[in-house]
Design a protein around this motif. Sequence first.
Motif, PDB file in Angstrom:
ATOM      1  N   GLY A  24       5.725 -25.725  -2.480  1.00 13.37           N
ATOM      2  CA  GLY A  24       6.512 -25.955  -1.259  1.00 13.37           C
ATOM      3  C   GLY A  24       7.768 -26.675  -1.787  1.00 13.37           C
ATOM      4  N   GLY A  25       8.077 -27.413  -2.856  1.00 11.15           N
ATOM      5  CA  GLY A  25       9.195 -28.307  -3.098  1.00 11.15           C
ATOM      6  C   GLY A  25       8.664 -29.679  -2.872  1.00 11.15           C
ATOM      7  N   ARG A  75      12.355 -18.029  -5.728  1.00 11.70           N
ATOM      8  CA  ARG A  75      11.698 -18.677  -4.733  1.00 11.70           C
ATOM      9  C   ARG A  75      12.757 -19.650  -3.993  1.00 11.70           C
ATOM     10  NH1 ARG A  75       6.241 -20.877  -8.054  1.00 11.70           N
ATOM     11  NH2 ARG A  75       5.748 -18.967  -9.091  1.00 11.70           N
ATOM     12  N   TRP A  76      12.449 -20.168  -2.791  1.00  6.41           N
ATOM     13  CA  TRP A  76      13.247 -21.166  -2.228  1.00  6.41           C
ATOM     14  C   TRP A  76      12.300 -22.039  -1.284  1.00  6.41           C
ATOM     15  CZ3 TRP A  76      12.250 -15.992  -0.889  1.00  6.41           C
ATOM     16  CH2 TRP A  76      11.769 -15.789   0.417  1.00  6.41           C
ATOM     17  N   VAL A 125      21.004 -24.311   0.500  1.00  4.22           N
ATOM     18  CA  VAL A 125      21.803 -24.065  -0.605  1.00  4.22           C
ATOM     19  C   VAL A 125      21.368 -22.484  -0.895  1.00  4.22           C
ATOM     20  CG1 VAL A 125      21.147 -26.237  -1.775  1.00  4.22           C
ATOM     21  CG2 VAL A 125      19.542 -24.290  -2.083  1.00  4.22           C
ATOM     22  N   PRO A 126      22.440 -21.754  -1.608  1.00  7.64           N
ATOM     23  CA  PRO A 126      22.224 -20.442  -1.772  1.00  7.64           C
ATOM     24  C   PRO A 126      20.791 -20.077  -2.302  1.00  7.64           C
ATOM     25  CG  PRO A 126      24.387 -20.991  -2.469  1.00  7.64           C
ATOM     26  CD  PRO A 126      23.749 -22.487  -2.281  1.00  7.64           C
ATOM     27  N   VAL A 127      20.469 -19.014  -2.022  1.00 11.94           N
ATOM     28  CA  VAL A 127      19.269 -18.276  -2.633  1.00 11.94           C
ATOM     29  C   VAL A 127      19.274 -17.066  -3.044  1.00 11.94           C
ATOM     30  CG1 VAL A 127      16.831 -17.487  -1.926  1.00 11.94           C
ATOM     31  CG2 VAL A 127      17.713 -19.522  -0.891  1.00 11.94           C
ATOM     32  N   VAL A 128      19.101 -16.800  -4.279  1.00 12.85           N
ATOM     33  CA  VAL A 128      19.046 -15.641  -5.126  1.00 12.85           C
ATOM     34  C   VAL A 128      17.707 -14.930  -5.338  1.00 12.85           C
ATOM     35  CG1 VAL A 128      20.110 -14.395  -6.895  1.00 12.85           C
ATOM     36  CG2 VAL A 128      21.375 -15.920  -5.978  1.00 12.85           C
ATOM     37  N   ALA A 140       1.907 -22.111  -0.181  1.00 16.74           N
ATOM     38  CA  ALA A 140       2.943 -22.955  -0.099  1.00 16.74           C
ATOM     39  C   ALA A 140       4.194 -22.487  -0.545  1.00 16.74           C
ATOM     40  CB  ALA A 140       2.727 -24.383  -0.504  1.00 16.74           C
ATOM     41  N   THR A 141       4.099 -21.549  -1.482  1.00 11.38           N
ATOM     42  CA  THR A 141       5.396 -20.824  -2.013  1.00 11.38           C
ATOM     43  C   THR A 141       6.098 -19.556  -0.851  1.00 11.38           C
ATOM     44  OG1 THR A 141       4.305 -19.243  -3.407  1.00 11.38           O
ATOM     45  CG2 THR A 141       4.777 -21.337  -4.371  1.00 11.38           C
TER      46      THR A 141
END
Length: 338
Positions: free
Chosen positions: A126-127, A146-147, A153-156, A187-188
């Motif tokens: 989960g960072g 993943r984000w 921040v931008p997510v692709v 968590a991801t």
Amino acid sequence: MAGIKDVAAEAGVSVATVSRVLNGHPSVSQEARTRVLAAVEALGYRPNAVARSLRTAQTRTLGLVISDVLNPYFTELARFVEEEARALGYSVIIGNADERPDLQDHHVRTLIDRRIDGLLVSPADGGTPLLRDVALSGTPMVFVDRWIPGIDVPVVRADGTGAVRDLVAHLHGLGHRRLAIIAGPAATTTGDERVEAFRGALGDHGLALPDAYIGQGDFQAASGRRATERFLELAEPPEVVFAADNLMALGALDAIRARGLRVPDDIALAAFDDIPWFVHTGPPITAVAQPTADLARAAVRALADRIEGRTPQSVTLPARLVVRRSCGEAAPNERSDR
């Protein structure tokens, strides 16, 4: 407008400490980091401009931290990132997190110390607070695949919801009713999203997802093997195992073959994340394919935009179903985008 000296005074630290926090440098205590970030917020300080001014020159180097270099999906993603970056005049330094947040943080710190111009990250688990600090520091950063919710921040990424819906409709049309999933870590974002897409698609056909048909995995092969072994021990095993990534699918295939069972005669198998190997397994595996090359190119372009002072938007691309023969399909369709 508040300046860096004002932030230092508010936080009770030196200007050098503020600079290190704003640049995501690891040699700052958590207490000092917390005070500096609180001062930044209280004073309305804009760290982005300062972070850029602290750079004497661009290094024309990007950092890429991927979740697992052994996962063919991320290996291919890294290849296309490097290709697109080179076309834009950048070099790439790659760090492999091996699905470990602590190792991810190690690579992020090392890359920042090397004065990279920007950072691409596919977060493990989960960072961690470090990624949030790096984002606040003004270091150009883009999440790919993943984000982490709440970090601006931008997510692709790819959206697999439609492709998973197509997969379940395909399986239902083949007569399958007992469908199980090997999930990635909750968590991801991708782990949770794929389970919910699968559950929702089953509901569209009046099918439930019992707890016994949810296997917990970690996006690595051994967890796919363990989850499938548990499925096969049930009094009523599933008719289909859907692995939420390619390595877990290969682990599931190992478990099925170890029992002397055959795919798809005894149990069907499908996967998220198509890879070139899947056309060579016996039988070829039906899978959800992500547009890996397009994701990589979009991520690099978004990061280049941030480095050059523009404001890129997040990008979401659709995944698609590739039908082969691992689910009892009568006619093979071996076409793949790989």
